[in-house]
Motif scaffolding. Structure first.
Motif, PDB file in Angstrom:
ATOM      1  N   VAL A  55       0.830  -1.205   0.000  1.00 50.35           N
ATOM      2  CA  VAL A  55       0.000   0.000   0.000  1.00 50.35           C
ATOM      3  C   VAL A  55       0.868   1.260   0.000  1.00 50.35           C
ATOM      4  O   VAL A  55       0.597   2.214  -0.744  1.00 50.35           O
ATOM      5  N   LEU A  56       1.916   1.279   0.802  1.00 45.82           N
ATOM      6  CA  LEU A  56       2.781   2.463   0.842  1.00 45.82           C
ATOM      7  C   LEU A  56       3.515   2.661  -0.483  1.00 45.82           C
ATOM      8  O   LEU A  56       3.745   3.800  -0.911  1.00 45.82           O
ATOM      9  N   THR A  57       3.885   1.568  -1.137  1.00 45.91           N
ATOM     10  CA  THR A  57       4.534   1.679  -2.445  1.00 45.91           C
ATOM     11  C   THR A  57       3.571   2.250  -3.479  1.00 45.91           C
ATOM     12  O   THR A  57       3.963   3.060  -4.336  1.00 45.91           O
ATOM     13  N   LEU A  58       2.303   1.846  -3.423  1.00 43.25           N
ATOM     14  CA  LEU A  58       1.295   2.380  -4.352  1.00 43.25           C
ATOM     15  C   LEU A  58       1.060   3.866  -4.122  1.00 43.25           C
ATOM     16  O   LEU A  58       0.876   4.630  -5.062  1.00 43.25           O
ATOM     17  N   ILE A  59       1.070   4.281  -2.854  1.00 43.03           N
ATOM     18  CA  ILE A  59       0.857   5.697  -2.543  1.00 43.03           C
ATOM     19  C   ILE A  59       2.071   6.534  -2.947  1.00 43.03           C
ATOM     20  O   ILE A  59       1.923   7.665  -3.432  1.00 43.03           O
ATOM     21  N   ASP A  60       3.285   5.987  -2.750  1.00 39.54           N
ATOM     22  CA  ASP A  60       4.537   6.661  -3.077  1.00 39.54           C
ATOM     23  C   ASP A  60       4.626   8.032  -2.392  1.00 39.54           C
ATOM     24  O   ASP A  60       4.407   9.078  -3.015  1.00 39.54           O
ATOM     25  N   PRO A  61       4.960   8.044  -1.088  1.00 43.26           N
ATOM     26  CA  PRO A  61       4.987   9.311  -0.349  1.00 43.26           C
ATOM     27  C   PRO A  61       6.072  10.280  -0.782  1.00 43.26           C
ATOM     28  O   PRO A  61       6.021  11.463  -0.455  1.00 43.26           O
ATOM     29  N   GLY A  62       7.080   9.800  -1.499  1.00 41.19           N
ATOM     30  CA  GLY A  62       8.150  10.691  -1.937  1.00 41.19           C
ATOM     31  C   GLY A  62       9.118  10.997  -0.809  1.00 41.19           C
ATOM     32  O   GLY A  62       9.091  10.380   0.255  1.00 41.19           O
ATOM     33  N   ASP A  63       9.972  11.995  -1.029  1.00 40.07           N
ATOM     34  CA  ASP A  63      10.979  12.365  -0.030  1.00 40.07           C
ATOM     35  C   ASP A  63      10.424  13.413   0.926  1.00 40.07           C
ATOM     36  O   ASP A  63       9.696  14.327   0.521  1.00 40.07           O
ATOM     37  N   ASN A  64      10.789  13.276   2.207  1.00 40.24           N
ATOM     38  CA  ASN A  64      10.450  14.247   3.244  1.00 40.24           C
ATOM     39  C   ASN A  64       8.965  14.616   3.268  1.00 40.24           C
ATOM     40  O   ASN A  64       8.590  15.776   3.058  1.00 40.24           O
ATOM     41  N   PRO A  65       8.078  13.642   3.499  1.00 41.44           N
ATOM     42  CA  PRO A  65       6.652  13.967   3.592  1.00 41.44           C
ATOM     43  C   PRO A  65       6.362  14.859   4.794  1.00 41.44           C
ATOM     44  O   PRO A  65       7.085  14.827   5.796  1.00 41.44           O
ATOM     45  N   SER A  66       5.320  15.665   4.696  1.00 39.73           N
ATOM     46  CA  SER A  66       4.963  16.583   5.780  1.00 39.73           C
ATOM     47  C   SER A  66       4.445  15.803   6.986  1.00 39.73           C
ATOM     48  O   SER A  66       4.181  14.598   6.912  1.00 39.73           O
ATOM     49  N   VAL A  67       4.265  16.510   8.110  1.00 36.74           N
ATOM     50  CA  VAL A  67       3.770  15.874   9.330  1.00 36.74           C
ATOM     51  C   VAL A  67       2.366  15.307   9.104  1.00 36.74           C
ATOM     52  O   VAL A  67       2.066  14.171   9.493  1.00 36.74           O
ATOM     53  N   ALA A  68       1.504  16.102   8.469  1.00 38.39           N
ATOM     54  CA  ALA A  68       0.140  15.643   8.202  1.00 38.39           C
ATOM     55  C   ALA A  68       0.143  14.421   7.294  1.00 38.39           C
ATOM     56  O   ALA A  68      -0.599  13.451   7.515  1.00 38.39           O
ATOM     57  N   MET A  69       0.995  14.456   6.272  1.00 40.81           N
ATOM     58  CA  MET A  69       1.103  13.321   5.367  1.00 40.81           C
ATOM     59  C   MET A  69       1.631  12.098   6.109  1.00 40.81           C
ATOM     60  O   MET A  69       1.192  10.966   5.872  1.00 40.81           O
ATOM     61  N   GLY A  70       2.569  12.321   7.046  1.00 39.52           N
ATOM     62  CA  GLY A  70       3.102  11.213   7.831  1.00 39.52           C
ATOM     63  C   GLY A  70       2.035  10.531   8.659  1.00 39.52           C
ATOM     64  O   GLY A  70       1.987   9.301   8.752  1.00 39.52           O
ATOM     65  N   VAL A  71       1.154  11.323   9.260  1.00 37.18           N
ATOM     66  CA  VAL A  71       0.041  10.761  10.049  1.00 37.18           C
ATOM     67  C   VAL A  71      -0.863   9.913   9.167  1.00 37.18           C
ATOM     68  O   VAL A  71      -1.271   8.803   9.534  1.00 37.18           O
TER      69      VAL A  71
END
Length: 307
Positions: A55-71
């Motif tokens: 699931v995380l690979t499909l979302i692909d958060p990229g580098d240095n995600p924000s705090v809200a994105m991290g939650v």
């Protein structure tokens, strides 16, 4: 070992022990209602880790995600681990164990089936996902939050402990305070009488497997967040968690929690005293000592009789 180092290792031990405790609950729940050691539970744990990775690979958060994105990422990963773990456990019960139960198979047949299911899932994961370890994408900046008695607590450690504590408290309340929990305890105490009283035994057993699978799947994500995802990642944590369930009293939910914490703390404190190579040895020495003086475990009683 200095006092500050002791507190550091103690914090790590509590964190590791809480992870063992969550996995151990899956073993103890299934044993409580079926008198079966589900050796495939370590692979349920492993599938939770892979579910989070997919699931995380499909979302692909990229580098240095924000705090809200991290939650958001952590929440999604937890849910994915729970979903994959619960679905795997449900499939095991439906395909492997229920037909045997309806045919009145012996416990030995159940045990052999559990081992076979474990090897099947182990090799299936190696075939589907490859045999090389994989790391979860970065979900947050793992900075220190605060210190306890000189021991620094970072975001990952806080996440591990918070998730484990919430799941353990939630499961304890579910078993002891809800209608479903009463049904689980009734089947654990006497399945035949519970059936005569109108309890749907198949449904209770299936739900018990799913609950254990959800906990195991979340633990798989938490472990993968600390280490890496690999097709054989469930072996050592699974064996240690099973030992923790036995130490605490197999079939007792609170015993599984206590056993997990005890083994986790023992393992981590052994490292600075005797070396990394003695880590798992120390945990199993505790198991042997407990069984010598209290063969039923520290809180040894059946789930159906647990307070």
């Amino acid at each position: 070992m200095s006092l500050s180092e002791f507190w550091d290792y103690l914090v790590l031990g509590v964190m590791l022990g809480s992870l063992y405790a969550v996995i151990a609950i899956g073993y103890t729940l299934v044993y409580g209602v079926l008198q079966l050691i589900n050796f495939a539970h370590s692979e349920v744990f492993m599938m939770g880790g892979y579910g989070s990775l997919i699931v995380l690979t499909l979302i692909d958060p990229g580098d240095n995600p924000s705090v809200a994105m991290g939650v958001v990422l952590v929440t999604v990963a937890l849910l994915a681990g729970a979903l994959f773990g619960g679905a795997t456990a449900y499939g095991l019960e439906k395909v492997a164990y229920r037909p045997l139960r309806r045919r009145g198979a012996s416990r030995l047949i159940f045990l052999i089936t559990a081992i076979g299911a474990s090897f099947f899932l182990y090799n299936l994961a190696g075939k589907l996902f490859g045999r090389d370890p994989k790391s979860l994408p970065d979900m947050y900046d793992n900075k220190n939050l605060f210190s306890v008695l000189g021991a620094e607590i970072n975001i990952t450690e806080m996440l591990q402990l918070s998730a484990a504590v919430v799941m353990m408290i939630g499961l304890d309340l579910l078993v002891n305070r809800t209608k479903m929990g009463k049904a689980i305890r009734a089947v654990a105490q006497d399945a035949e009488v519970a059936g005569l009283m109108g309890v749907d035994i198949d449904k209770v057993i299936s739900r018990t497997f799913v609950i254990g699978g959800v906990l195991g799947g979340v633990a798989g994500f938490l472990f993968a967040n600390l280490n890496q995802v690999k097709f054989d990642m469930g072996f050592l944590p699974g064996i240690t968690a099973f030992a923790a369930a036995v130490v605490g009293g197999i079939g007792n939910v609170r015993g599984a929690m206590l056993g997990g914490l005890l083994l986790g703390i023992t393992e981590t404190l052994t490292v600075p005293l005797f070396g990394e190579e003695w880590r798992y040895v120390a945990g199993f020495v505790v198991l042997i000592l407990v069984l010598m003086f209290r063969p039923t475990g520290i809180l040894g009683e059946r789930l159906g009789r647990a307070a």
